[in-house]
Motif scaffolding. Structure first.
Motif, mmCIF file in Angstrom:
data_model
loop_
_atom_site.group_PDB
_atom_site.id
_atom_site.type_symbol
_atom_site.label_atom_id
_atom_site.label_comp_id
_atom_site.label_asym_id
_atom_site.label_seq_id
_atom_site.Cartn_x
_atom_site.Cartn_y
_atom_site.Cartn_z
ATOM 1 N N ALA A 50 0.814 -1.219 0.000
ATOM 2 C CA ALA A 50 0.000 0.000 0.000
ATOM 3 C C ALA A 50 0.848 1.269 0.000
ATOM 4 O O ALA A 50 0.307 2.367 -0.105
ATOM 5 C CB ALA A 50 -0.934 0.000 1.209
ATOM 6 N N GLY A 51 2.144 1.135 0.129
ATOM 7 C CA GLY A 51 3.011 2.308 0.127
ATOM 8 C C GLY A 51 2.974 3.089 1.429
ATOM 9 O O GLY A 51 3.111 4.308 1.437
ATOM 10 N N THR A 52 2.799 2.392 2.532
ATOM 11 C CA THR A 52 2.765 3.031 3.842
ATOM 12 C C THR A 52 3.674 2.255 4.789
ATOM 13 O O THR A 52 4.487 1.459 4.344
ATOM 14 C CB THR A 52 1.305 3.134 4.359
ATOM 15 O OG1 THR A 52 1.281 3.947 5.518
ATOM 16 C CG2 THR A 52 0.696 1.776 4.647
ATOM 17 N N THR A 53 3.548 2.481 6.076
ATOM 18 C CA THR A 53 4.396 1.806 7.049
ATOM 19 C C THR A 53 3.573 0.878 7.935
ATOM 20 O O THR A 53 2.359 1.044 8.074
ATOM 21 C CB THR A 53 5.104 2.827 7.961
ATOM 22 O OG1 THR A 53 4.112 3.528 8.725
ATOM 23 C CG2 THR A 53 5.931 3.816 7.147
ATOM 24 N N ALA A 54 4.250 -0.077 8.547
ATOM 25 C CA ALA A 54 3.580 -0.979 9.490
ATOM 26 C C ALA A 54 3.023 -0.180 10.666
ATOM 27 O O ALA A 54 1.942 -0.500 11.181
ATOM 28 C CB ALA A 54 4.551 -2.051 9.979
ATOM 29 N N ARG A 55 3.722 0.860 11.065
ATOM 30 C CA ARG A 55 3.241 1.707 12.157
ATOM 31 C C ARG A 55 1.909 2.373 11.790
ATOM 32 O O ARG A 55 0.997 2.457 12.603
ATOM 33 C CB ARG A 55 4.290 2.762 12.491
ATOM 34 C CG ARG A 55 3.899 3.630 13.647
ATOM 35 C CD ARG A 55 4.989 4.595 14.004
ATOM 36 N NE ARG A 55 4.534 5.434 15.098
ATOM 37 C CZ ARG A 55 5.290 6.237 15.777
ATOM 38 N NH1 ARG A 55 6.577 6.326 15.488
ATOM 39 N NH2 ARG A 55 4.808 6.960 16.737
ATOM 40 N N SER A 56 1.791 2.835 10.543
ATOM 41 C CA SER A 56 0.537 3.437 10.089
ATOM 42 C C SER A 56 -0.587 2.408 10.090
ATOM 43 O O SER A 56 -1.713 2.711 10.490
ATOM 44 C CB SER A 56 0.695 4.019 8.684
ATOM 45 O OG SER A 56 1.562 5.122 8.713
ATOM 46 N N VAL A 57 -0.299 1.196 9.647
ATOM 47 C CA VAL A 57 -1.301 0.130 9.648
ATOM 48 C C VAL A 57 -1.809 -0.098 11.067
ATOM 49 O O VAL A 57 -3.015 -0.173 11.307
ATOM 50 C CB VAL A 57 -0.737 -1.174 9.039
ATOM 51 C CG1 VAL A 57 -1.713 -2.327 9.211
ATOM 52 C CG2 VAL A 57 -0.393 -0.979 7.571
ATOM 53 N N ARG A 58 -0.897 -0.172 12.028
ATOM 54 C CA ARG A 58 -1.290 -0.367 13.432
ATOM 55 C C ARG A 58 -2.119 0.816 13.935
ATOM 56 O O ARG A 58 -3.075 0.636 14.683
ATOM 57 C CB ARG A 58 -0.061 -0.569 14.298
ATOM 58 C CG ARG A 58 0.620 -1.899 14.049
ATOM 59 C CD ARG A 58 1.789 -2.134 15.000
ATOM 60 N NE ARG A 58 2.658 -3.138 14.430
ATOM 61 C CZ ARG A 58 3.815 -2.886 13.829
ATOM 62 N NH1 ARG A 58 4.267 -1.652 13.736
ATOM 63 N NH2 ARG A 58 4.527 -3.863 13.326
ATOM 64 N N HIS A 59 -1.760 2.012 13.516
ATOM 65 C CA HIS A 59 -2.523 3.203 13.905
ATOM 66 C C HIS A 59 -3.951 3.124 13.369
ATOM 67 O O HIS A 59 -4.901 3.429 14.090
ATOM 68 C CB HIS A 59 -1.834 4.470 13.381
ATOM 69 C CG HIS A 59 -2.643 5.705 13.579
ATOM 70 N ND1 HIS A 59 -2.819 6.285 14.818
ATOM 71 C CD2 HIS A 59 -3.354 6.448 12.697
ATOM 72 C CE1 HIS A 59 -3.608 7.345 14.675
ATOM 73 N NE2 HIS A 59 -3.937 7.463 13.404
ATOM 74 N N TYR A 60 -4.114 2.704 12.126
ATOM 75 C CA TYR A 60 -5.451 2.584 11.547
ATOM 76 C C TYR A 60 -6.291 1.543 12.280
ATOM 77 O O TYR A 60 -7.501 1.683 12.385
ATOM 78 C CB TYR A 60 -5.368 2.267 10.051
ATOM 79 C CG TYR A 60 -4.631 3.320 9.250
ATOM 80 C CD1 TYR A 60 -4.743 4.674 9.570
ATOM 81 C CD2 TYR A 60 -3.812 2.974 8.195
ATOM 82 C CE1 TYR A 60 -4.064 5.642 8.853
ATOM 83 C CE2 TYR A 60 -3.129 3.938 7.470
ATOM 84 C CZ TYR A 60 -3.252 5.267 7.801
ATOM 85 O OH TYR A 60 -2.582 6.223 7.090
ATOM 86 N N HIS A 61 -5.629 0.512 12.825
ATOM 87 C CA HIS A 61 -6.348 -0.444 13.681
ATOM 88 C C HIS A 61 -6.823 0.257 14.957
ATOM 89 O O HIS A 61 -7.965 0.108 15.366
ATOM 90 C CB HIS A 61 -5.447 -1.606 14.098
ATOM 91 C CG HIS A 61 -5.138 -2.571 13.014
ATOM 92 N ND1 HIS A 61 -6.091 -3.141 12.203
ATOM 93 C CD2 HIS A 61 -3.954 -3.097 12.604
ATOM 94 C CE1 HIS A 61 -5.509 -3.962 11.353
ATOM 95 N NE2 HIS A 61 -4.213 -3.938 11.568
ATOM 96 N N GLN A 62 -5.928 1.011 15.565
ATOM 97 C CA GLN A 62 -6.241 1.666 16.843
ATOM 98 C C GLN A 62 -7.385 2.662 16.722
ATOM 99 O O GLN A 62 -8.200 2.763 17.629
ATOM 100 C CB GLN A 62 -5.004 2.383 17.394
ATOM 101 C CG GLN A 62 -3.949 1.438 17.888
ATOM 102 C CD GLN A 62 -2.689 2.166 18.327
ATOM 103 O OE1 GLN A 62 -2.481 3.337 18.021
ATOM 104 N NE2 GLN A 62 -1.836 1.465 19.053
#
Length: 89
Positions: free
Chosen positions: A12-24
């Motif tokens: 997706a062209g983003t970071t694992a940290r961003s993915v975790r943030h979207y979960h939160q």
């Protein structure tokens, strides 16, 4: 097809940290976990993540509203004020 957090972030062209943030904040649902405990993302997660990424790239911020899904939880910020995305029209 199944991907790890790192793999889906790269696709997706983003970071694992961003993915975790979207979960939160509730924008991206938590996927099922494999027997080893790792998250297993599917195509629907990738599509949702790409949509979120596109909105962020367009300058739309992410906020979680109680009882909201995705569309109503996205707000555009102008001059430090958040307004519902439907009023930006």
């Amino acid at each position: 097809m199944a991907w790890s957090t790192r793999e889906i972030a790269e696709l997706a062209g983003t970071t694992a940290r961003s993915v975790r943030h979207y979960h939160q904040v509730g924008l991206l649902p938590e996927p099922e976990r494999r027997s080893n405990g790792y998250k297993q993302y599917g195509v629907t997660h990738l599509i949702r993540l790409l949509r979120i990424k596109r909105l962020v790239d367009l300058g739309v911020g992410c906020r979680r509203s109680p009882g909201s899904a995705t569309a109503t939880s996205i707000r555009r910020t102008r001059c430090g004020h958040s307004t519902p995305s439907s009023s930006n029209g």
